[in-house]
Design a protein around this motif. Structure first.
Motif, PDB file in Angstrom:
ATOM      1  N   PRO A 228      -6.580 -17.489 -27.377  1.00 53.02           N
ATOM      2  CA  PRO A 228      -5.701 -16.561 -26.646  1.00 53.02           C
ATOM      3  C   PRO A 228      -6.370 -15.934 -25.424  1.00 53.02           C
ATOM      4  O   PRO A 228      -5.701 -15.312 -24.606  1.00 53.02           O
ATOM      5  CB  PRO A 228      -5.357 -15.491 -27.691  1.00 53.02           C
ATOM      6  CG  PRO A 228      -6.407 -15.594 -28.738  1.00 53.02           C
ATOM      7  CD  PRO A 228      -6.945 -16.996 -28.704  1.00 53.02           C
ATOM      8  N   LEU A 229      -7.688 -16.110 -25.292  1.00 49.81           N
ATOM      9  CA  LEU A 229      -8.413 -15.450 -24.200  1.00 49.81           C
ATOM     10  C   LEU A 229      -8.847 -16.394 -23.083  1.00 49.81           C
ATOM     11  O   LEU A 229      -9.195 -15.948 -21.995  1.00 49.81           O
ATOM     12  CB  LEU A 229      -9.666 -14.740 -24.737  1.00 49.81           C
ATOM     13  CG  LEU A 229      -9.454 -13.712 -25.848  1.00 49.81           C
ATOM     14  CD1 LEU A 229     -10.774 -13.096 -26.240  1.00 49.81           C
ATOM     15  CD2 LEU A 229      -8.485 -12.636 -25.407  1.00 49.81           C
ATOM     16  N   CYS A 230      -8.889 -17.690 -23.363  1.00 50.90           N
ATOM     17  CA  CYS A 230      -9.315 -18.637 -22.321  1.00 50.90           C
ATOM     18  C   CYS A 230      -8.507 -19.926 -22.501  1.00 50.90           C
ATOM     19  O   CYS A 230      -7.584 -19.980 -23.298  1.00 50.90           O
ATOM     20  CB  CYS A 230     -10.824 -18.903 -22.407  1.00 50.90           C
ATOM     21  SG  CYS A 230     -11.317 -19.962 -23.787  1.00 50.90           S
ATOM     22  N   SER A 231      -8.889 -20.973 -21.784  1.00 51.79           N
ATOM     23  CA  SER A 231      -8.072 -22.195 -21.817  1.00 51.79           C
ATOM     24  C   SER A 231      -8.529 -23.195 -22.879  1.00 51.79           C
ATOM     25  O   SER A 231      -8.038 -24.320 -22.915  1.00 51.79           O
ATOM     26  CB  SER A 231      -8.087 -22.850 -20.429  1.00 51.79           C
ATOM     27  OG  SER A 231      -9.428 -23.111 -20.078  1.00 51.79           O
TER      28      SER A 231
ATOM     29  N   ASP B  45     -16.235 -19.732 -34.451  1.00 46.21           N
ATOM     30  CA  ASP B  45     -17.427 -19.871 -33.596  1.00 46.21           C
ATOM     31  C   ASP B  45     -17.057 -19.678 -32.129  1.00 46.21           C
ATOM     32  O   ASP B  45     -17.778 -19.022 -31.382  1.00 46.21           O
ATOM     33  CB  ASP B  45     -18.076 -21.257 -33.780  1.00 46.21           C
ATOM     34  CG  ASP B  45     -18.904 -21.317 -35.045  1.00 46.21           C
ATOM     35  OD1 ASP B  45     -19.674 -20.373 -35.288  1.00 46.21           O
ATOM     36  OD2 ASP B  45     -18.775 -22.303 -35.791  1.00 46.21           O
ATOM     37  N   HIS B  46     -15.918 -20.251 -31.724  1.00 46.73           N
ATOM     38  CA  HIS B  46     -15.487 -20.085 -30.334  1.00 46.73           C
ATOM     39  C   HIS B  46     -15.196 -18.622 -30.043  1.00 46.73           C
ATOM     40  O   HIS B  46     -15.686 -18.059 -29.061  1.00 46.73           O
ATOM     41  CB  HIS B  46     -14.240 -20.937 -30.051  1.00 46.73           C
ATOM     42  CG  HIS B  46     -13.694 -20.705 -28.681  1.00 46.73           C
ATOM     43  ND1 HIS B  46     -14.174 -21.367 -27.568  1.00 46.73           N
ATOM     44  CD2 HIS B  46     -12.761 -19.825 -28.223  1.00 46.73           C
ATOM     45  CE1 HIS B  46     -13.541 -20.918 -26.496  1.00 46.73           C
ATOM     46  NE2 HIS B  46     -12.677 -19.980 -26.865  1.00 46.73           N
ATOM     47  N   MET B  47     -14.403 -18.001 -30.908  1.00 43.87           N
ATOM     48  CA  MET B  47     -13.987 -16.616 -30.689  1.00 43.87           C
ATOM     49  C   MET B  47     -15.188 -15.684 -30.562  1.00 43.87           C
ATOM     50  O   MET B  47     -15.220 -14.796 -29.717  1.00 43.87           O
ATOM     51  CB  MET B  47     -13.081 -16.206 -31.867  1.00 43.87           C
ATOM     52  CG  MET B  47     -12.365 -14.889 -31.744  1.00 43.87           C
ATOM     53  SD  MET B  47     -13.170 -13.537 -32.600  1.00 43.87           S
ATOM     54  CE  MET B  47     -13.218 -14.064 -34.290  1.00 43.87           C
TER      55      MET B  47
ATOM     56  N   SER C 255     -18.730 -18.801 -28.206  1.00 39.88           N
ATOM     57  CA  SER C 255     -18.683 -19.692 -27.051  1.00 39.88           C
ATOM     58  C   SER C 255     -17.528 -19.408 -26.100  1.00 39.88           C
ATOM     59  O   SER C 255     -17.513 -19.945 -24.986  1.00 39.88           O
ATOM     60  CB  SER C 255     -18.676 -21.169 -27.487  1.00 39.88           C
ATOM     61  OG  SER C 255     -17.657 -21.399 -28.421  1.00 39.88           O
ATOM     62  N   CYS C 256     -16.580 -18.583 -26.488  1.00 36.55           N
ATOM     63  CA  CYS C 256     -15.526 -18.189 -25.546  1.00 36.55           C
ATOM     64  C   CYS C 256     -16.200 -17.445 -24.376  1.00 36.55           C
ATOM     65  O   CYS C 256     -17.089 -16.620 -24.600  1.00 36.55           O
ATOM     66  CB  CYS C 256     -14.530 -17.264 -26.250  1.00 36.55           C
ATOM     67  SG  CYS C 256     -13.166 -16.783 -25.175  1.00 36.55           S
ATOM     68  N   PRO C 257     -15.789 -17.734 -23.133  1.00 35.81           N
ATOM     69  CA  PRO C 257     -16.416 -17.027 -21.997  1.00 35.81           C
ATOM     70  C   PRO C 257     -16.336 -15.505 -22.138  1.00 35.81           C
ATOM     71  O   PRO C 257     -17.260 -14.797 -21.743  1.00 35.81           O
ATOM     72  CB  PRO C 257     -15.596 -17.501 -20.793  1.00 35.81           C
ATOM     73  CG  PRO C 257     -15.056 -18.829 -21.212  1.00 35.81           C
ATOM     74  CD  PRO C 257     -14.833 -18.749 -22.698  1.00 35.81           C
ATOM     75  N   PHE C 258     -15.266 -15.000 -22.748  1.00 36.79           N
ATOM     76  CA  PHE C 258     -15.152 -13.556 -22.939  1.00 36.79           C
ATOM     77  C   PHE C 258     -16.267 -13.048 -23.867  1.00 36.79           C
ATOM     78  O   PHE C 258     -16.929 -12.046 -23.586  1.00 36.79           O
ATOM     79  CB  PHE C 258     -13.778 -13.197 -23.533  1.00 36.79           C
ATOM     80  CG  PHE C 258     -13.608 -11.715 -23.739  1.00 36.79           C
ATOM     81  CD1 PHE C 258     -13.228 -10.893 -22.694  1.00 36.79           C
ATOM     82  CD2 PHE C 258     -13.865 -11.146 -24.980  1.00 36.79           C
ATOM     83  CE1 PHE C 258     -13.110  -9.515 -22.875  1.00 36.79           C
ATOM     84  CE2 PHE C 258     -13.743  -9.775 -25.172  1.00 36.79           C
ATOM     85  CZ  PHE C 258     -13.360  -8.956 -24.119  1.00 36.79           C
TER      86      PHE C 258
HETATM   87 ZN   LIG Z   1     -11.778 -18.594 -25.556  1.00 39.51          ZN
END
Ligand SMILES: [Zn+2]
Length: 169
Positions: free
Chosen positions: A55-58, A65-67, A70-73
């Protein structure tokens, strides 16, 4: 906590902390990849593949793990608080607590607080349609830090100043 007589390695790390019960429970589910990020919702057929993105990036699939890492946010957040999360995953949360200890002289509770607030920030974006905001996230982390201070062991309460400085940068 035990399976065939073997105790889960992360059990004492999580349940032995002074974090609030709901945060311990969140972390307990997190290390077992059972929080409801969209990859889990997809596996349970609650969302379709095209709706399983971050929901925060593409990114096309939101995992825990992403959340958190590794998510840019999230990357921006950890950089802001000066904690190196390169290569950290849910499976290596102890590496996160080591990195956090190096950065802000903290106990495991600091890492738990940051993961908990990243999750709450994500939920505010998804369920309350709030804009993504690093400033709001840092503010919530500082508020929790103040609330958690008296929960910590007396010997660790003085660390809270370092937490607040890291969260104020
Ligand atoms: Zn993200």
């Amino acid at each position: 906590m035990r399976f065939r007589g073997v105790r889960a390695g992360f059990a004492s790390m999580i349940w032995g902390t002074r974090a609030p019960s709901r945060v311990k429970f969140f972390c307990w589910l997190l290390v077992q990849r059972r929080i409801h990020t969209r990859d889990v919702l997809l596996r349970k057929c609650i969302v379709a593949a095209e709706d399983a993105g971050c929901p925060l990036c593409s990114a096309t699939l939101e995992t825990a793990d992403h959340m958190l890492f590794s998510c840019p946010f999230a990357t921006n957040f950890w950089q802001k608080v000066n904690v190196a999360v390169d290569g950290v995953t849910i499976c290596t949360l102890s590496a996160l607590t080591t990195a956090a200890a190096a950065a802000v002289d903290s106990e495991v509770e600091f890492s738990m607080l940051c993961c908990w607030q990243l999750w709450k920030h994500r939920n505010a974006v998804v369920f309350q349609q709030l804009p993504s905001s690093l400033a709001r996230l840092l503010c919530c982390c500082r508020e929790d830090t103040v609330l958690w201070r008296d929960r910590l062991l007396k010997a660790h309460r003085s660390d809270v100043g370092a937490w607040l400085r890291a969260l104020s940068q």
